[in-house]
Design a protein around this motif. Structure first.
Motif, mmCIF file in Angstrom:
data_model
loop_
_atom_site.group_PDB
_atom_site.id
_atom_site.type_symbol
_atom_site.label_atom_id
_atom_site.label_comp_id
_atom_site.label_asym_id
_atom_site.label_seq_id
_atom_site.Cartn_x
_atom_site.Cartn_y
_atom_site.Cartn_z
ATOM 1 N N UNK A 1 56.130 93.943 -71.785
ATOM 2 C CA UNK A 1 54.718 94.400 -71.201
ATOM 3 C C UNK A 1 54.393 95.773 -71.700
ATOM 4 N N UNK A 2 55.174 96.534 -72.466
ATOM 5 C CA UNK A 2 55.017 98.059 -72.937
ATOM 6 C C UNK A 2 55.233 98.174 -74.274
ATOM 7 N N UNK B 1 61.398 103.755 -75.753
ATOM 8 C CA UNK B 1 61.761 104.926 -74.979
ATOM 9 C C UNK B 1 60.962 104.694 -73.663
ATOM 10 N N UNK B 2 61.285 105.683 -72.928
ATOM 11 C CA UNK B 2 60.670 105.820 -71.696
ATOM 12 C C UNK B 2 60.834 104.545 -70.656
ATOM 13 N N UNK B 3 59.713 104.458 -69.867
ATOM 14 C CA UNK B 3 59.613 103.663 -68.953
ATOM 15 C C UNK B 3 59.155 102.046 -69.657
ATOM 16 N N UNK C 1 65.154 104.150 -69.178
ATOM 17 C CA UNK C 1 66.738 104.481 -69.445
ATOM 18 C C UNK C 1 66.885 106.241 -68.969
ATOM 19 N N UNK C 2 66.014 106.672 -68.707
ATOM 20 C CA UNK C 2 66.503 108.396 -68.459
ATOM 21 C C UNK C 2 66.715 108.395 -66.987
ATOM 22 N N UNK D 1 63.894 98.485 -61.543
ATOM 23 C CA UNK D 1 63.088 98.174 -60.057
ATOM 24 C C UNK D 1 62.554 96.521 -60.579
ATOM 25 N N UNK D 2 62.908 95.638 -59.494
ATOM 26 C CA UNK D 2 62.638 94.381 -59.839
ATOM 27 C C UNK D 2 61.377 93.696 -58.800
#
Length: 190
Positions: free
Chosen positions: A94-95, A99-101, A176-177, A125-126
């Motif tokens: 959905x992104x 990288x990033x969220x 991932x961070x 987060x689920x």
């Protein structure tokens, strides 16, 4: 964005798409007729991509050529999710940006697979959309129903899947961070 900037992004994109599909260079070489060394040089940026090389790769991965090249969006804000199937589970990204969220819609079919907890860097987060999601997190083994959420550090051994009662559909946000998503838990009803 200049042509050189677009071309510089092709190699990492090729590698990411191949790894998402869990395809080896040898398997991709067999499917495309392009040598392993040429594919490796394309992914590392040591060889400039050409239409002659990109078309068979796009066909093998079943993705539009625009996705390999990273063509700029034409102003349409919709995310055109291409499902990825891994180990029987279907993931819809959905992104768009690596990288990033990262956000995914995930569908796990009915099944009773044995949990195999894993660890990796990040935070997840689920949120369950439908069905019941079994979550094994460290020493905890819980079931989340539609409308319930969980968040956890992915360095803790974890696994999630169907309870065996039916399929489960959920959203997964992964940083991932180690980014954290904060949600307020709804109080338990007595």
């Amino acid at each position: 964005m200049t042509t050189d900037e677009v071309l510089a992004g092709v190699g990492p994109r090729l590698r990411r798409i191949r790894k998402e599909r869990e395809v080896t260079l040898a398997a991709l070489a067999e499917a495309t007729g392009i040598s392993v060394s040429t594919l490796s040089r394309l992914e590392s940026g040591l060889r400039k991509p050409s239409l002659e090389l990109l078309l068979p790769i796009a066909q093998a991965h079943q993705v539009p050529l625009d996705e390999l090249v990273g063509a700029p969006a034409a102003g349409d804000p919709r995310v055109r999710a291409k499902p990825i199937v891994r180990h029987g589970r279907t993931y819809w990204p959905l992104t768009r940006q690596p990288g990033g969220l990262q956000a995914y819609k995930v569908v796990v079919p009915r099944g009773t697979e044995a949990p195999e907890p894993r660890t990796h860097e990040g935070y997840e987060w689920l949120y369950v959309l439908s069905g019941r999601l079994r979550v094994v997190l460290g020493e905890h083994d819980v079931v989340l129903a539609a409308g319930e959420a969980a968040e956890f550090d992915t360095r803790v051994p974890h696994w999630f899947g169907s309870t065996g009662e039916g399929p489960v559909e959920f959203l997964s946000l992964f940083g991932p961070q180690g980014e954290r998503m904060h949600v307020r838990a709804r109080p338990k009803r007595s």
